[in-house]
Scaffold this motif. Structure first.
Motif, PDB file in Angstrom:
ATOM      1  N   LYS C 310       8.800  -9.413  22.032  1.00  0.00           N
ATOM      2  CA  LYS C 310       8.521 -10.711  22.395  1.00  0.00           C
ATOM      3  C   LYS C 310       7.801 -10.613  23.740  1.00  0.00           C
ATOM      4  O   LYS C 310       7.535  -9.209  24.057  1.00  0.00           O
ATOM      5  CB  LYS C 310       9.906 -11.537  22.638  1.00  0.00           C
TER       6      LYS C 310
ATOM      7  N   HIS D 173      15.390 -14.753  19.383  1.00  0.00           N
ATOM      8  CA  HIS D 173      14.181 -14.320  19.450  1.00  0.00           C
ATOM      9  C   HIS D 173      13.912 -13.452  18.088  1.00  0.00           C
ATOM     10  O   HIS D 173      12.734 -13.152  17.609  1.00  0.00           O
ATOM     11  CB  HIS D 173      13.811 -13.216  20.570  1.00  0.00           C
ATOM     12  N   LEU D 202      13.354 -22.245  20.500  1.00  0.00           N
ATOM     13  CA  LEU D 202      13.049 -21.347  21.593  1.00  0.00           C
ATOM     14  C   LEU D 202      11.419 -21.275  21.702  1.00  0.00           C
ATOM     15  O   LEU D 202      10.791 -20.777  20.459  1.00  0.00           O
ATOM     16  CB  LEU D 202      13.823 -20.123  21.300  1.00  0.00           C
ATOM     17  N   ASP D 204       9.294 -19.172  23.894  1.00  0.00           N
ATOM     18  CA  ASP D 204       8.657 -18.214  24.715  1.00  0.00           C
ATOM     19  C   ASP D 204       8.511 -16.797  24.160  1.00  0.00           C
ATOM     20  O   ASP D 204       8.443 -15.953  24.765  1.00  0.00           O
ATOM     21  CB  ASP D 204       9.558 -17.928  26.144  1.00  0.00           C
ATOM     22  N   ASP D 230      13.330 -19.868  27.976  1.00  0.00           N
ATOM     23  CA  ASP D 230      14.394 -18.513  28.331  1.00  0.00           C
ATOM     24  C   ASP D 230      13.030 -17.537  28.646  1.00  0.00           C
ATOM     25  O   ASP D 230      13.500 -16.234  28.530  1.00  0.00           O
ATOM     26  CB  ASP D 230      15.055 -18.353  26.892  1.00  0.00           C
ATOM     27  N   THR D 231      12.206 -17.924  29.487  1.00  0.00           N
ATOM     28  CA  THR D 231      11.443 -17.035  29.975  1.00  0.00           C
ATOM     29  C   THR D 231      11.633 -15.552  30.557  1.00  0.00           C
ATOM     30  O   THR D 231      12.660 -15.720  31.344  1.00  0.00           O
ATOM     31  CB  THR D 231      10.199 -17.783  30.887  1.00  0.00           C
TER      32      THR D 231
END
Ligand code: ZN
Ligand code: ZN
Ligand code: ZN
Ligand code: ZN
Ligand code: ZN
Ligand code: ZN
Ligand code: ZN
Ligand code: ZN
Ligand code: ZN
Ligand code: ZN
Ligand code: ZN
Ligand code: ZN
Lengths: 327, 327, 327, 327, 327, 327
Positions: C310, D173, D202, D204, D230-231
């Protein structure tokens, strides 16, 4: 034999404790025919506080013929405020400058520290236990100043007398260690001391304070006026929690009449906390006796009626309506 | 008339400046038949420093018959180190505990502060000008202790004498203001003082210090030993830059022989900085005379030969090989 | 009746303690035909420490068929270092992510705190007394982790067993208060406990610790293995001075064989100071059991053989030569 | 095979997680015939907070026959306040001391942290995402305590159930990285999840959050309930400016209905700032799950009806009118 | 129409930017017949730094006939060090005092800041992007001073020319926003710019930097010289982690030849950290252009051959062997 | 010969002080046929302050045909507030971005610092003496901005003229040193200057300020308007105590009409203190002229009528009702 190094009243009055330059000054002014010059000097303080030492200054200057104005003994003064003014021929008082400033600086330092303890203690009793940190020659000066500042009593005999009081105190750890048991000492104290002497017993010599307080209370009963907590730092010192617990254990056992006197490194902040926790009176040592002197400065502000000042000061007499004529 | 509040030698020797509890202790021990109990007491210090006051303690205890061991006067001691040990019947010296501790605590505080100035000044001259911050009864005690700690001289007459010296000093601002001109005072000083007295002139009363220093040097020439800088805070105080400039201007005008004495709020840090800038000697006041006493504690460590101690202390005699028998 | 809220082994293995999103993830991947996608995941730590919990992770993943590499249990890892790598079809281990991270984060937090105590104590004994700050379901996990980190023993029964040890401990204040006298309890302990159990007695319940320690030593003599100091904050806590004095008084009375166990708010700093003062062993509570978890993060770094990551992370497998294959 | 190290309900109830000294205590008291002594114990807290864990304590003590008073589950208590009182024969509950204190200390620590998040979030939604920082055996205990403290929901399945709720959560993620595109995952989510499940995506993982949020909104339209920010710290974390901008860009494109869920290192301070910037709900992890336990202490205050206490505590029952009888 | 408020070369040479008191001084000295008095003036700096502006001072004084000594342009000078000396009739240069001091103070401030960036960057490239913080009249002065201090280049056209360089720079966010896509701009840049112009593309306008960097690299391939990271604070700014990740993603995709230029709030500390993370060049703005001027003071030290100085300074010429005759 | 490095009005208008990237931008947009794209740009400030430089921006953009809205010159703006908006074809104003931002950033920095001095001085006079810290090309820009911010006057000739005033000032130390006596200079000043010029005399060059002030007052009497105190740091700087004493000595000698101008390292805090002590006017140097620029940023917010913004900013025009059309 040998003498102690402190100066007697006679030596002080004779100018033996003055800085040498005031002696030289007198000689030079005489040589120039200026020794009788009329001057006005002002004394001001480096920081705010309680004025003490005025009666000794009065004693010093009494026979010199100069005029003196002062704030009253025990009065609060501000930073840079003029606390005393002297007018007269310079050679009548110049040699006392060192002594006058020293009396006021040290006495006011002690009185101011006592005042802060007084304020922290509210209506409760504050006693000065500080004689052991100062030279014995000034122990009575210090204790009298503490009483001027607001202490209720002092432990040093001459100091208390000079303030018109009886000295107060209990018994030291030494007697406990010689006898070997606190309760035995307490009983002897009760038997030996004159009728009416309040019995106050130190309870931290051998045992936990709470345990010892109860042991003493059980044998003395109504005759026990107070116990004293002086717990050493190695055992955590005297804390609010200790005072609360001892109070509670005494009360639960029916000894509500026994008061708690605390001592050991007290400051105004600690007095306030311990008072809230239930302490009834406070024995203060180095906070008072080790207080820094309050710097006092004497400046000539008039010479033969004309305003003068050295660089950095404003010439002429400072308006000071609170000063009162004392000589 | 009135007396000063300080105690005379006789009052101190008679126990009038002791804490009342030592009097009570004596009575109780007598009632119990324990007054002659043989004990050993140790005195230790709350923080490290220079020991002073030993001769006065010796004077106090001289006639009592007790045995005394001590570190030598002027010796450096560590935190919690034992500085003195007394052995004998308790009632021979118990009432002097307050006085002994007060003498050692205050004298060692002063001596220690003087030692720090001494170290900051290297080989240059340090003079104690602090009499004006303490009561005149102890001014000589303080000045003698300062000399024990390392000061080269003192300004108070009796203090210097007790240390076997002549008092040192120059002239105050007062004489300048009475006469009205620094140069005139300097000339009178030169004429009046005995041959050999070094002429030191204060140069910050009326004019910029650099200007006044040159005016005085021009009239006194080789007779000018030193100028004194005591610039008030209102004019920036005595700074390294001021010392450097005055030194340079004196040198440029050919007055390399004129030394610079500085005073006014000196501390070891400032002494070091001003010394690097060219100052030759240092008049130290409140850093020495306002030094906090070094807390001294007396503990009984043996009673009739057996180790004892109150809670928080280790029973028995502390090994202290540096102590020497003095009585 | 009611159950406790902690999960059983079976509930954990069944995925009942996982975050719901891993369940959803599985369903979505199945719907997309991607549930068997081969991936490689890495776990790294937010701050450095001692790795603990590896055997539990192995138990969790044992039947899943995935490959697992890990640092060894008890190994020191750096900040952001990869401590574990898992390779296999995502749906075989995805639902255990929450459990795996939780096991490693909390166990490593406890082990790391124990390691710091271990280092502070040198060769002396450190015992974990922290069970009372954590839920009983994890008390054995915590104590085992503490032993992995370097503690010598633990007081909780199951925790000690899991680490292959006997639990260690003395007696609480409660028994003292019920019986009413420490010495009586000590004697009962000596009579009751099996031959060979070291007798350790808590000495701060009723009396000053030094006094109580001597009372107990006098009645138990050679049978007394250690006294325990656990002085409450209200009495100043356990300090170096207290340890030194108790040691000295025990030694002076001939009880050199009696060891000193200290407890109460110990940290590595305090362990070091108390060790220097003479303490022989250390009962550590909340410093270990209340240690913050060490944040662990699991990142996918390969999907079907291709590097991914990510945003904010570097794609592909991190070179980690210290990892060892465990499944 | 191997077991996990956490204790089952049965092991806890059987006293296997107790400190060994309570077992020894029981044996000694039995040997002295004192095991049935009636006592009253009080539990008080080291700092203020929200009480949690009462139902588990009730479960533990239910069959013992002792009487129990407690503050209600979820109540706020002050520093040193008594939160529970137990009365009965000591051997009926003594071995549960460790377990009771551990339950209350850890549960109240978690509940108190959740309460602070609740207060910071006002009427907005707070969800506990902290399971990944604690051992899975206590994850449900922690999440239930968080809900007692004020969280609106939790992500761990068993934790939510115990609190009578459905678990809440979105997608990790991992699923994004396996599928390779956020929009594709979002569409699959919409297709796969049961009707009525709110779609939260999500945004990010791969792209700038503002860009990805708009991409997802464009394909899901009215079906998109919320996006989650949720950077990672490597991209600056979730900041007020990011929330403001994403809100503005969503609104400018007509997606006012899409809410913003934020997560990642949230604390009460950050919740407040992000709420002001426009965030609608908050996923809190380690602030709750890594909260330090609140130290709980159990003291015997009466033994056979008489007030007792160890040194440092006040004997007898503390007046506590807020306590309610629960057993 | 209106003019800008900055002064032209002619206005400066004519004395229009001098402080009015130098004009008055000239008139008074003329009236006293002292205008031709020969003097020596020294300029010294308030803090250490890099000297810049010497050529402009030379231009100013070239026709006056005075003698000038100076440290060389670009030389490091110490606090209070003399950097320039002027000798000649006072009325030939007195009116330029304001201008000379202003040139040296501001130019040396800028050059010193650039030097610190230079040292932080080691052998890597530092470019001055600071024109936007200063008035355009002095932008070239600032950029030339930055190059004197150690910058490798500057973005302002005239500034670069004066330093004998070509200006350097890439493209602003504006062109991205007008065109709407970074890749399209990059292609146009490649087509339009002269052969040999290095192609540097700003990648933070629309998308995540890592994603955009790869998009641009894919279309430009070997023609892409560098990408520029200028991430706004709202997205976390340019951090070491961002640089590391972009570097890794470029390398993994085979674009090792693409360099990374960073900008945005750079300071020497951040340059050092970003350099370690892999940045290749640095665009520095306000750290250089907003640097405080270095206070310069001009003192007369000789008048008609005799040493002088105002109070606070040492009279006469300061020995300064590093000065070189420039006029 | 050589030129100064500052840019002339013509060079600035021709775009020679722009960053090179705006030139490149124009070429690329032309090549893409987008150079005439209609855009709207906004300028906002990094911190709050007083806006200055608007007339110069107007001069720059006057012939370009764009529309401009602005806050008025001298207006207070908030952090991040839009202070100017420009609408029109991008190639008409793009190349001025660097110059516009530089003008506003530096001018507003100076004006804001002057405003703070203004507020500290109340109704008393503030004069800008800062020309000596900036390049002479911008000295008039700086002084005009200071007057916009609230200064009453400035010493630099062109700066004062641009603000429609006469320059103000007294005499430098140089003339004192050349003549050799302050009083002689004062007399010459009185004789030479045009009738009506206020006579202000600097009194710290040779002698103590109080002494010199009286010497000058005695010879000039009613003709002395003010004395100036500029005491160097080496003599303690200008302090409240100095101002008070000089005021008192002047008043005691009957010179109540003589005002006191102070200078040297003034800040708003020192202005307030010196004003309370009796200073009448304030010469401020580096606090104004060395003020940091206020960062200004220009963002495109609309392109051909559609809202845009780079990442981190909110697209579209910001509501700014205080902006007024100026072009
Ligand atoms: Zn008279
Ligand atoms: Zn005591
Ligand atoms: Zn003997
Ligand atoms: Zn003086
Ligand atoms: Zn595989
Ligand atoms: Zn205890
Ligand atoms: Zn009952
Ligand atoms: Zn994320
Ligand atoms: Zn010449
Ligand atoms: Zn950018
Ligand atoms: Zn238009
Ligand atoms: Zn000056």
């Amino acid at each position: 034999g040998e003498r102690l190094f402190s100066a007697s009243n006679q030596e002080i009055m004779a100018g033996w404790t003055t800085d040498i330059y005031f002696i030289k000054t007198r000689e030079i002014l005489r040589a120039m025919g200026l020794d009788g010059t009329e001057v006005t000097a002002e004394i001001f303080a480096g920081r705010e506080g309680v004025l003490a030492g005025v009666p000794e200054v009065k004693t010093l200057l009494a026979g010199t013929g100069v005029e003196v104005w002062s704030l009253p003994e025990g009065e609060w003064f501000g930073e840079k405020e003029v606390v005393m003014r002297i007018h007269g021929p310079y050679d009548r008082f110049g040699i006392y400058e060192t002594a006058i400033l020293g009396i006021l600086a040290s006495s006011s330092g002690w009185a101011t520290a006592a005042r802060k303890c007084r304020e922290a203690a509210g209506n409760k009793r504050v006693v000065c236990f500080g004689a052991r940190h100062v030279h014995p020659a000034v122990a009575p000066v210090m204790e009298r100043a503490a009483i001027v500042g607001g202490a209720d009593g002092a432990s040093c005999i001459l100091g208390a007398k000079l303030a018109g009081q009886e000295p107060v105190g209990t018994l030291p750890h030494a007697v406990m260690l010689i006898v070997g048991d606190t309760v035995e000492v307490a009983l002897a104290y009760q038997r030996t001391m004159p009728q009416g002497t309040p019995v106050i017993v130190l309870v931290d010599t051998f045992k936990d304070e709470a345990e010892e307080a109860l042991r003493v209370a059980r044998v003395l009963g109504k005759d026990l006026a107070a116990i004293r907590l002086d717990t050493p730092g190695e055992r955590g010192g005297v804390t609010p929690a200790l005072v609360k617990e001892v109070r509670a254990r005494l009360d639960q056992a029916g000894y509500n009449h026994v008061e708690i006197l605390v001592s050991g490194g007290l400051t105004p902040e600690r007095i306030q906390l311990l008072s809230q926790a239930g302490a009834d009176s406070f024995g203060v040592g180095s906070y008072i006796s080790g207080a820094a002197p309050i710097d006092m400065t004497m400046d000539l502000k008039e010479v033969t009626g004309k305003p003068v000042a050295k660089r950095g000061r404003i010439p002429g007499i400072t308006p000071s309506p609170r000063l009162q004529r004392i000589l």
